[in-house]
Scaffold this motif. Structure first.
Motif, PDB file in Angstrom:
ATOM      1  N   MET A   1      29.983  -7.089  19.207  1.00 15.79           N
ATOM      2  CA  MET A   1      29.057  -7.549  18.177  1.00 15.79           C
ATOM      3  C   MET A   1      27.627  -7.230  18.584  1.00 15.79           C
ATOM      4  O   MET A   1      27.358  -6.951  19.737  1.00 15.79           O
ATOM      5  N   LEU A 215      35.812  -7.738  13.066  1.00 21.19           N
ATOM      6  CA  LEU A 215      34.378  -7.479  13.098  1.00 21.19           C
ATOM      7  C   LEU A 215      33.847  -7.339  14.516  1.00 21.19           C
ATOM      8  O   LEU A 215      32.841  -6.663  14.735  1.00 21.19           O
ATOM      9  N   VAL A 216      34.492  -7.990  15.470  1.00 15.26           N
ATOM     10  CA  VAL A 216      34.055  -7.855  16.854  1.00 15.26           C
ATOM     11  C   VAL A 216      34.114  -6.387  17.270  1.00 15.26           C
ATOM     12  O   VAL A 216      33.132  -5.805  17.743  1.00 15.26           O
ATOM     13  N   LEU A 240      25.374 -12.637   8.727  1.00 12.68           N
ATOM     14  CA  LEU A 240      26.050 -13.707   9.471  1.00 12.68           C
ATOM     15  C   LEU A 240      25.058 -14.746   9.968  1.00 12.68           C
ATOM     16  O   LEU A 240      25.358 -15.942  10.001  1.00 12.68           O
ATOM     17  N   ARG A 298      29.744 -15.438  19.740  1.00  9.49           N
ATOM     18  CA  ARG A 298      30.955 -14.633  19.647  1.00  9.49           C
ATOM     19  C   ARG A 298      31.992 -15.283  18.724  1.00  9.49           C
ATOM     20  O   ARG A 298      32.707 -14.581  17.991  1.00  9.49           O
ATOM     21  N   VAL A 301      31.672 -14.292  15.024  1.00 11.48           N
ATOM     22  CA  VAL A 301      32.227 -12.991  14.676  1.00 11.48           C
ATOM     23  C   VAL A 301      33.751 -13.033  14.714  1.00 11.48           C
ATOM     24  O   VAL A 301      34.425 -12.461  13.856  1.00 11.48           O
ATOM     25  N   SER A 305      36.968 -12.448  11.628  1.00 13.16           N
ATOM     26  CA  SER A 305      37.822 -11.298  11.904  1.00 13.16           C
ATOM     27  C   SER A 305      39.254 -11.622  11.512  1.00 13.16           C
ATOM     28  O   SER A 305      39.904 -12.481  12.116  1.00 13.16           O
TER      29      SER A 305
END
Length: 385
Positions: A1, A215-216, A240, A298, A301, A305
């Motif tokens: 990310m 998305l990570v 985000l 983290r 994200v 996902s």
């Protein structure tokens, strides 16, 4: 990310300019309304590229990622040949944007020749079948691009709302979902969340292509190299942050160049976002990468996902993508679909030999529509699990 370390203060989240149309404002009693409840209905002027469809804008109550009530909108196209309780398709448009002018409810009335060509070909094919089409503004009122879970909830609440508008005559309609890329992400999140968020809905199929399912991996892939589409990773970081300002304080961590580009694209749509980000990477816009090890950042994200979300669709899935696609992590698509197959979901996955991410949309869309037509006819869903 995208990961930015601490730099000068003053980088609070930047939100889009308010929509000047008061129709989009939430009512004062929004918190008292239930998800999917209709807040307002507005008949819209005809759209030239859809000559045989009536257009209705529906405002409804939905929920953001923090569980708070929001007002959202969906635009419904009802063709002249639609029958009462005929098929209803929720079509999640690709909205690579950060501002109100990028919303489907506005873009459909913009003189954009690319939209006119792409959308008229796809949607007129659908409308000719007599299907009503609902197109939610699935990024929400703050245009939280990248907030995929939000898109799923707005999509489901949009279906709830449309089926509650008597003049649309879709209260008992069979419902399916369709989308590509970011629209595919909202589509698949809606399908995966439906059991828990909207169990009363019974979608008969979900077709999605080119879906960013992790998305990570995607943002890491775009963020640390000089990628032509880096602007999309930056837009996702901005979006985000709008949805998770405490957990993902991206703006606080940008350097002066990062803040300048952020401000430049804060209300922009796809082309301007790509132009502003071209030739850059995350390191150009950051003082350090310390945020990459921040658990709260983290988690944001990861929570958006789909590969890492344990929800399983209750409806058959059709998926397509190009094996040459360098924009989305293909291994995440395979992993997610394998998990759905193992849970008993009928999954049909197809590959299209396309030179790029966007061309694959039009190559695969006709087969996706044909697959949806089979679901509306009540045929068993084919699977290549």
């Amino acid at each position: 990310m995208l990961a930015f370390g601490p730099v000068p203060a003053g980088g609070s989240p930047i939100y889009p300019m308010p929509d000047p149309d008061p129709f989009f404002l939430p009512p004062p009693d929004l918190a008292a309304r239930a998800p999917g409840e209709v807040l307002a209905v507005r008949p819209m002027p005809p759209i030239a590229i859809f000559p045989d469809a009536a257009v209705v804008l529906v405002k409804f109550r939905s929920t953001n990622s923090a569980g708070e009530p929001i007002a959202a909108t969906t635009t419904v196209l009802r063709p002249a040949n639609a029958r009462p309780d005929g098929p209803l398709l929720s079509y999640q448009h690709i909205i690579n944007g950060l501002g109100a002018k990028c919303a489907v409810s506005h873009v459909l009335y913009a003189p954009d020749p690319n939209l006119a060509l792409r959308e008229s070909l796809l949607l007129n094919t659908i409308l000719a079948r007599g299907w009503s089409v609902a197109m939610p503004d699935h990024l929400g009122p703050t245009f939280a691009y990248g907030a995929a879970r939000l898109g799923g909830m707005i999509t489901l609440d949009g279906i709830r709302a449309v089926q509650r508008v008597p003049e649309l005559q879709v209260a008992a309609s069979p419902v399916a979902l369709l989308g590509y890329s970011g629209g595919g992400m909202a589509t698949m999140w809606a399908a995966a969340m439906q059991r828990s968020y909207a169990p009363e809905l019974r979608p008969i199929g979900a077709a999605a292509g080119g879906v960013p399912m992790n998305l990570v991996k995607m943002v890491e892939g775009l963020g640390y190299q000089r990628h032509p589409a880096f602007g999309l990773a930056l837009a996702a970081a901005i979006g985000l942050e709008r949805e998770y300002p405490a957990e993902l304080p991206v703006s606080e961590s940008m350097n002066a160049s990062g803040l300048a580009i952020r401000d430049r694209i804060a209300n922009s749509c796809t082309n301007d976002i790509l132009l502003a980000g071209a030739g850059h990477n995350a390191l150009d816009l950051a003082a350090s990468t310390s945020l990459i090890n921040d658990p709260a950042a983290r988690k944001v994200v990861e929570d958006n996902s789909l590969e890492l979300y344990d929800g399983i669709p209750s409806t058959p899935v059709y998926e397509w993508h190009a094996p040459q696609d360098t924009l989305v992590p293909l291994d995440s698509i395979a992993t997610t679909l394998t998990r759905y197959c193992a849970a008993g979901v009928p999954v049909r996955s197809e590959l299209y030999d396309s030179p790029d991410h966007m061309t694959a949309e039009m190559l695969g869309a006709p087969a996706a529509i044909a697959w949806l037509e089979g679901r509306f006819r009540g045929e068993p869903a084919p699977s290549n699990c």
